[in-house]
Design an enzyme around this catalytic site. Structure first.
Site, PDB file in Angstrom:
ATOM      1  N   ASP A   1     -10.974   3.316   4.227  1.00  0.00           N
ATOM      2  CA  ASP A   1     -11.469   1.861   4.093  1.00  0.00           C
ATOM      3  C   ASP A   1     -12.992   1.778   4.069  1.00  0.00           C
ATOM      4  OD1 ASP A   1      -9.528  -0.339   4.122  1.00  0.00           O
ATOM      5  OD2 ASP A   1      -8.998   0.262   5.868  1.00  0.00           O
TER       6      ASP A   1
ATOM      7  N   GLN B   1      -4.421  -1.049   9.795  1.00  0.00           N
ATOM      8  CA  GLN B   1      -4.467  -2.365   9.180  1.00  0.00           C
ATOM      9  C   GLN B   1      -5.008  -3.269  10.078  1.00  0.00           C
ATOM     10  OE1 GLN B   1      -3.610  -3.046   5.958  1.00  0.00           O
ATOM     11  NE2 GLN B   1      -3.794  -5.348   6.151  1.00  0.00           N
TER      12      GLN B   1
ATOM     13  N   LYS C   1       0.769  -1.089   0.055  1.00  0.00           N
ATOM     14  CA  LYS C   1       0.107  -0.081   0.140  1.00  0.00           C
ATOM     15  C   LYS C   1       0.953   1.089  -0.047  1.00  0.00           C
ATOM     16  CE  LYS C   1      -3.688  -2.209   2.113  1.00  0.00           C
ATOM     17  NZ  LYS C   1      -4.719  -2.776   3.579  1.00  0.00           N
TER      18      LYS C   1
END
Ligand code: GUN
Length: 284
Positions: A119, A96, A52
């Site tokens: 997200d 994460q 990422k």
């Protein structure tokens, strides 16, 4: 023999587009930034986060990694989220998952400012998506929809079966397919006679995390098969679909690796751009 849905190629096209927009914004003095929080040293998570970050830098985003030890207190983690929320130079924040068991994942995801929630996991954004208000969608299901759209695979009026019901993939995937006018069935690890359900699918999306769960018996000839699984077996990345047996039956199929994974990362960059533009009130 099923044709391959080439996620890598499609991700490159999305990233080229994002890169152009990020560059134009930077020229106008708006340098967008993605911040990622990684707790502990879960090897798969560390690999994803590296990918990422590398991709963010490649498309011209600033990227900030906050690494915290596995035994970090929940309060320290929340304080880091607060710091990134308050930093006007940060456009997107990603924590994460999974988090260590002593940390309340819901509390952490709810602490992220909804306007920086790349997200789409915050209940405000999940709720907005549920009722059809503008928001960002979780990156993996958004990537699957983008993949189908780019390949010209129409889902309207077709029967989509989603196997898996996580907040990260299964639930938002089902809602996206529904919003695109598919008839949607959600199956999961407790569904009896899974094969009887998955055989109904014109479009089968599998996100369970069990290598080789879906074999040729589970798939109607001509179905589109999307494998979201990312399992490590003997050090090799494999999906939830037994590619060898299913590929000859499917019309389209995603490989693992090189299928959905690259699109997840690409959609993360697209979401960072979307949120950055909205918060800064600029257009790319
Ligand atoms: N862990 C596995 N997938 C994801 C994801 O899409 N976002 C975050 N934050 N963590 C994950």
């Amino acid at each position: 023999m099923g044709r391959i849905l080439d996620g890598k190629r499609m991700a490159e096209a999305i990233l080229a587009d994002v890169q152009g927009q990020v560059a134009r914004l930077a020229e106008a003095g708006q340098q967008l930034q993605l911040a990622v929080i990684l707790v502990g040293d879960h090897p798969a998570s560390a690999t994803y986060v590296r990918s990422k970050q590398r991709t963010a830098e490649r498309v011209g985003l600033r990227s900030q990694l906050v690494k915290l030890p596995a035994d970090v207190s929940q309060n320290t983690l929340l304080a880091e989220v607060d710091r990134l929320n308050a930093d006007p130079a940060v456009d997107g924040i990603l924590v994460q998952l999974p988090l260590p068991v002593h940390i309340d994942e819901h509390a952490v995801l709810q602490r992220i400012s909804p306007e920086k929630d790349v997200d789409g996991f915050h209940p405000v954004n999940a709720g907005r998506n549920f009722v059809g208000l503008p928001s960002v969608w979780p990156c993996t299901p958004a990537g699957v929809m983008e993949m189908l759209r780019r390949e010209g695979i129409d889902v309207a009026g077709r029967h989509a079966v989603v196997v898996g019901r996580s907040n990260i993939v299964g639930k938002p995937m089902a809602m996206l397919l529904l919003a695109a006018n598919a008839t949607v069935t959600i199956a999961h690890s407790r569904t009896p006679d899974l094969a009887a359900v998955t055989r109904l699918a014109d479009i089968l999306v599998v996100a369970v995390g069990r290598p080789g769960l879906i074999t040729a018996d589970h798939v109607r000839p001509g179905a589109v098969v999307v494998d979201v699984g990312q399992n490590r077996v003997d050090g090799r990345l494999t999906g939830d679909v037994d590619f060898e047996s299913v590929a000859p039956v499917a019309s389209w199929i995603t490989p693992v690796p090189g299928g959905v994974g690259p699109l997840t990362v690409a959609m993360l960059m697209a979401n960072t751009l979307t949120l950055g533009c909205a918060r800064r009130q600029v257009r790319a």
